[in-house]
Design a protein around this motif. Sequence first.
Motif, short mmCIF file in Angstrom:
data_model
loop_
_atom_site.label_atom_id
_atom_site.label_comp_id
_atom_site.label_asym_id
_atom_site.label_seq_id
_atom_site.Cartn_x
_atom_site.Cartn_y
_atom_site.Cartn_z
N PHE A 1 -10.12 72.37 -3.58
CA PHE A 1 -8.76 71.83 -3.72
C PHE A 1 -8.65 71.04 -5.03
CE2 PHE A 1 -10.01 71.72 0.81
CZ PHE A 1 -9.18 72.72 1.30
N PRO A 2 -8.69 71.70 -6.17
CA PRO A 2 -8.67 70.97 -7.45
C PRO A 2 -7.44 70.09 -7.64
CG PRO A 2 -8.27 73.33 -7.78
CD PRO A 2 -8.73 73.16 -6.37
N GLU A 3 -6.34 70.49 -7.01
CA GLU A 3 -5.12 69.69 -7.16
C GLU A 3 -5.25 68.32 -6.51
OE1 GLU A 3 -4.94 71.93 -3.33
OE2 GLU A 3 -5.45 72.41 -5.40
N MET A 4 -6.16 68.19 -5.54
CA MET A 4 -6.34 66.91 -4.87
C MET A 4 -6.84 65.84 -5.84
SD MET A 4 -8.66 65.87 -1.51
CE MET A 4 -8.00 67.22 -0.53
N LEU A 5 -7.62 66.25 -6.84
CA LEU A 5 -8.18 65.29 -7.77
C LEU A 5 -7.13 64.75 -8.74
CD1 LEU A 5 -11.62 66.94 -8.59
CD2 LEU A 5 -11.08 65.18 -6.90
N GLU A 6 -5.94 65.34 -8.75
CA GLU A 6 -4.85 64.82 -9.57
C GLU A 6 -4.09 63.72 -8.86
OE1 GLU A 6 -2.43 68.12 -10.65
OE2 GLU A 6 -4.07 69.25 -11.58
N THR A 7 -4.48 63.43 -7.62
CA THR A 7 -3.86 62.37 -6.84
C THR A 7 -4.17 61.00 -7.47
OG1 THR A 7 -4.17 63.68 -4.84
CG2 THR A 7 -3.68 61.34 -4.54
N PRO A 8 -3.22 60.06 -7.46
CA PRO A 8 -3.51 58.71 -7.97
C PRO A 8 -4.72 58.11 -7.26
CG PRO A 8 -1.16 58.98 -7.59
CD PRO A 8 -1.83 60.22 -7.06
N PRO A 9 -5.56 57.38 -7.99
CA PRO A 9 -6.79 56.82 -7.41
C PRO A 9 -6.56 56.05 -6.12
CG PRO A 9 -6.77 56.53 -9.78
CD PRO A 9 -5.43 57.05 -9.43
N SER A 10 -5.42 55.37 -6.03
CA SER A 10 -5.15 54.57 -4.84
C SER A 10 -5.02 55.43 -3.58
CB SER A 10 -3.87 53.73 -5.04
OG SER A 10 -2.77 54.59 -5.34
N ASN A 11 -4.62 56.70 -3.75
CA ASN A 11 -4.43 57.58 -2.60
C ASN A 11 -5.60 58.55 -2.39
OD1 ASN A 11 -1.86 56.48 -2.16
ND2 ASN A 11 -0.89 57.97 -3.54
N LEU A 12 -6.41 58.74 -3.42
CA LEU A 12 -7.47 59.73 -3.34
C LEU A 12 -8.48 59.38 -2.26
CD1 LEU A 12 -8.82 62.26 -4.38
CD2 LEU A 12 -9.97 60.87 -6.13
N ARG A 13 -8.81 58.10 -2.12
CA ARG A 13 -9.80 57.71 -1.11
C ARG A 13 -9.34 58.12 0.29
NH1 ARG A 13 -10.39 53.74 2.51
NH2 ARG A 13 -8.47 52.73 1.78
N LEU A 14 -8.08 57.86 0.61
CA LEU A 14 -7.56 58.21 1.93
C LEU A 14 -7.54 59.72 2.15
CD1 LEU A 14 -4.62 55.65 2.33
CD2 LEU A 14 -6.87 55.61 3.41
N MET A 15 -7.23 60.46 1.10
CA MET A 15 -7.22 61.92 1.22
C MET A 15 -8.64 62.45 1.44
SD MET A 15 -4.37 63.05 -1.63
CE MET A 15 -4.35 64.73 -1.04
N LEU A 16 -9.61 61.87 0.74
CA LEU A 16 -11.00 62.25 0.95
C LEU A 16 -11.44 61.89 2.36
CD1 LEU A 16 -12.59 61.13 -2.45
CD2 LEU A 16 -12.09 63.47 -1.71
N TYR A 17 -11.02 60.72 2.82
CA TYR A 17 -11.38 60.29 4.17
C TYR A 17 -10.82 61.27 5.20
CZ TYR A 17 -11.67 57.50 8.42
OH TYR A 17 -11.92 57.07 9.70
N ASN A 18 -9.58 61.67 5.04
CA ASN A 18 -8.96 62.61 5.98
C ASN A 18 -9.65 63.96 5.93
OD1 ASN A 18 -7.06 60.73 6.86
ND2 ASN A 18 -5.59 61.30 5.26
N TYR A 19 -10.05 64.37 4.73
CA TYR A 19 -10.74 65.65 4.59
C TYR A 19 -12.07 65.63 5.32
CZ TYR A 19 -13.44 69.39 2.37
OH TYR A 19 -14.25 70.48 2.14
N VAL A 20 -12.83 64.54 5.14
CA VAL A 20 -14.14 64.43 5.77
C VAL A 20 -14.03 64.20 7.27
CG1 VAL A 20 -16.22 63.00 5.91
CG2 VAL A 20 -15.29 63.64 3.68
N SER A 21 -13.02 63.45 7.70
CA SER A 21 -12.90 63.08 9.12
C SER A 21 -12.65 64.28 10.01
CB SER A 21 -11.78 62.05 9.31
OG SER A 21 -10.53 62.61 8.96
N ARG A 22 -12.18 65.38 9.44
CA ARG A 22 -11.95 66.57 10.26
C ARG A 22 -13.25 67.10 10.84
NH1 ARG A 22 -8.65 70.48 6.37
NH2 ARG A 22 -10.38 69.80 5.02
N ASP A 23 -14.35 66.86 10.10
CA ASP A 23 -15.66 67.32 10.57
C ASP A 23 -16.55 66.15 10.99
OD1 ASP A 23 -15.12 70.00 10.00
OD2 ASP A 23 -15.63 69.70 7.89
N MET A 24 -15.94 64.97 11.19
CA MET A 24 -16.76 63.79 11.45
C MET A 24 -17.58 63.93 12.73
SD MET A 24 -17.73 61.16 9.98
CE MET A 24 -16.50 61.10 8.68
#
Length: 289
Positions: free
Chosen positions: A127-150
Motif C-alpha cells: 500500500f505505497p499510498e499509505m506512506l503519503e499519510t501525514p505522520p500524525s495519522n500514519l501510526r494509527l493506520m499502521l496500528y489498524n493494519y497490524v491489529s487485523r492479525d493481532m
Amino acid sequence: MMADQHSSPESIIMAALSTLNPAKLADLIYSISSLFHLLHRRLYSILSFPMLYDLTIRHLQSLSLQDKSLLIARHLLSNLTILTQSMQTCSMIGSTPKTYFGANQMRLRDIDAVVLLLLLCEIRHLFPEMLETPPSNLRLMLYNYVSRDMLTLSGIETSGAHVLMKYIEMVAKCKRFVTVMGGGGGGGGGGGGKSVNESATSVAIIVTLPSVEVKRGCTKECVICKEDMKEGRDVCELPCDHLFHWMCILPWLKKNNTCPCCRYRLPTDDIFSEVDRLWELLVNVGCAS
C-alpha cells in the motif's frame, strides 16, 4: 525436496526444513514462536505509544541505507542461527553467538527499529499510498493494519505450519534485501560484506578449538609450514578434523575463517560474512536432502 544455490530463498529453507525429524521440528517451531512473541510485543508497543513510535522513527531516519542494511542483516543472522542450530548433528556445523537470546543479543532499540522498518517495507510494497499519510495519522493506520492479525501474531490459535510459513516468509524477505543491498558476496548465494578470504574467524570460536596430541605413526604435515607434525606434540584440530601447528594456524585464523585444506568455513564476527556462511550451510543441507 532438493534445492541449490540458484533456487529461491523459500525453496532453500523448505529443503533444509525437510531434513528435520519431528522432535527437532517441534523444537524449532517453539524457538520461532518465542522469537515472534518478542518481535510482535515490540511492534505492538511501538504502535501503541506515540512517544516510543516517534523515537523509533527518528532512530530509523538517522540511519544511512548501509546501516539499515546492517540492521536487517543482524535480524536475518539471528533467524538463521535459530534454524541452523536446530540442524546441528555434529561439531562441523559450528555456531555463532549472534542470537536474540544469547549473550550478544540485539539492543532493544535496534529490535524496535528493525520490526518497524520491515513493517514499513511491507506497507511500501502493498500500500505505497499509505506512506503519503501525514505522520500524525500514519501510526494509527499502521496500528489498524497490524491489529487485523493481532490474534495470530500473539500466538493464539496459531498452528505450527502457520508459524513456519511466517518464518520462511520473513527470512526470505530479509535475505533478498540483504543480498541486494549487501551485494552478492561469496559462497552459497552471498550476503555481501567482506569476501571469504578477508573474514577473520570469531575469537569466541578460536578459544574453543581443541588441542590434540600427535599419535605415533602419524605422518601428516602442517600444510601451512610444510613440516611434519612431531609425535607427542600438541596441535590444533579444526572442526573439519584437519590438524595444524598452533603457531601456524592462529595467524591464519586471525585473517581467515576457512580451513587451509578443505575451505571449510568457521564462524566469523562479520555480520554479512556470517549470514553468507549460514546460508551456504542451508544450501548444502537442502542439496543433500
